[in-house]
Design a protein around this motif. Structure first.
Motif, mmCIF file in Angstrom:
data_model
loop_
_atom_site.group_PDB
_atom_site.id
_atom_site.type_symbol
_atom_site.label_atom_id
_atom_site.label_comp_id
_atom_site.label_asym_id
_atom_site.label_seq_id
_atom_site.Cartn_x
_atom_site.Cartn_y
_atom_site.Cartn_z
ATOM 1 N N GLY A 183 6.942 5.318 -5.155
ATOM 2 C CA GLY A 183 5.951 4.804 -4.667
ATOM 3 C C GLY A 183 5.238 3.540 -5.521
ATOM 4 N N GLN A 219 -0.821 2.527 -4.711
ATOM 5 C CA GLN A 219 -1.112 3.648 -3.825
ATOM 6 C C GLN A 219 -1.037 4.920 -4.650
ATOM 7 O OE1 GLN A 219 -1.417 3.140 -0.306
ATOM 8 N NE2 GLN A 219 -1.418 5.476 -0.355
ATOM 9 N N ARG A 246 -4.704 5.272 -5.647
ATOM 10 C CA ARG A 246 -5.495 5.741 -4.455
ATOM 11 C C ARG A 246 -5.601 7.000 -4.098
ATOM 12 N NH1 ARG A 246 -4.340 1.182 -1.413
ATOM 13 N NH2 ARG A 246 -5.997 0.011 -2.409
ATOM 14 N N THR A 247 -4.252 7.368 -3.843
ATOM 15 C CA THR A 247 -4.272 8.773 -3.188
ATOM 16 C C THR A 247 -4.759 9.876 -4.503
ATOM 17 O OG1 THR A 247 -1.834 9.123 -4.149
ATOM 18 C CG2 THR A 247 -2.170 8.361 -1.804
ATOM 19 N N GLU A 261 -3.093 -3.324 -6.664
ATOM 20 C CA GLU A 261 -2.174 -3.725 -5.548
ATOM 21 C C GLU A 261 -2.020 -5.353 -5.653
ATOM 22 O OE1 GLU A 261 -1.670 -2.597 -0.894
ATOM 23 O OE2 GLU A 261 -3.599 -2.780 -1.770
#
Length: 168
Positions: free
Chosen positions: A83, A87, A90-91, A104
Motif C-alpha cells: 500500500g 493511504q 489515512r486509514t 500523497e
C-alpha cells in the motif's frame, strides 16, 4: 508506587496514552508533537537514502506513545503489503488528514522526503504557536495563584494578632 509500576507495563502505558489522547487540548498537542516528530524523522532518514520500510521501523522506535506506536506498526505493515504511505497514514489515523494529503502529493511527485520536511516544519510552527498561547494564559493564572497564596499566608499570620487585640 502502584501507579508507577502499572504505567511501566505495556498495558498500563497504552491505557494512559489512550486517556491522554482523548483529553480536549492535550490530545491535540500530543497529535501535533508526534506528527512533527515522525515527519522529521522520516524526512531525515529518507533523504539519507534509507528505504521506506526501514525508515518507518526506525522512526517507530523513537515513538514513546503506545497508541501511536501501534498505529505506526499498522502503517509499516500496510506499506510492506504494497500500500501507499499516504493511504496507510489515512486509514490508521496516524497523522492528520492534511499531512496524509501532503504525503500523497510527495509520493506522486517523487519528493517524499522534502514533503515530509515541510510537514514537520508546519506542525513544529503550529506547536510553537499553541504553546506560546498557553503560556500567555498560564502567566496571569500563576500571578493570581501566587497572590491568593501570599494573601492567605498574611491573613493566617495576622489573625492571631487581631484575636489578641480583641481579648485585650
Amino acid at each position: 508506587v502502584g501507579w508507577r509500576r502499572w504505567t511501566a507495563t505495556e498495558t498500563g502505558r497504552r491505557q494512559v496514552d489512550q486517556i491522554r489522547e482523548r483529553l480536549p487540548y492535550i490530545g491535540g498537542l500530543v497529535r501535533i508533537v508526534i506528527t512533527a516528530q515522525l515527519a522529521r524523522s522520516l524526512s531525515t532518514l529518507l533523504s539519507g537514502g534509507t528505504p521506506l520500510v526501514e525508515a518507518l521501523q526506525t522512526a517507530a522506535s523513537s515513538v514513546t506513545n503506545q497508541v501511536y506506536l501501534d498505529r505506526m506498526e499498522q502503517v509499516t505493515r500496510q506499506v510492506v503489503e504494497g500500500g501507499s504511505l499516504a493511504q496507510a497514514v489515512r486509514t490508521t489515523a496516524l497523522m492528520p488528514d492534511m499531512a496524509a494529503r501532503m504525503i500523497e502529493v510527495g509520493e506522486a511527485s517523487g519528493g517524499l522526503d522534502t514533503m515530509l520536511a515541510e510537514i514537520a516544519q508546519f506542525y513544529e510552527e503550529m506547536l510553537d504557536t499553541r504553546l506560546s498561547r498557553v503560556m500567555t494564559l498560564v502567566e496571569p493564572l500563576m500571578m493570581l495563584l501566587m497572590g491568593v497564596l501570599i494573601g492567605g499566608i498574611i491573613i493566617i499570620m495576622y489573625l492571631p494578632v487581631f484575636h489578641l487585640a480583641d481579648i485585650i
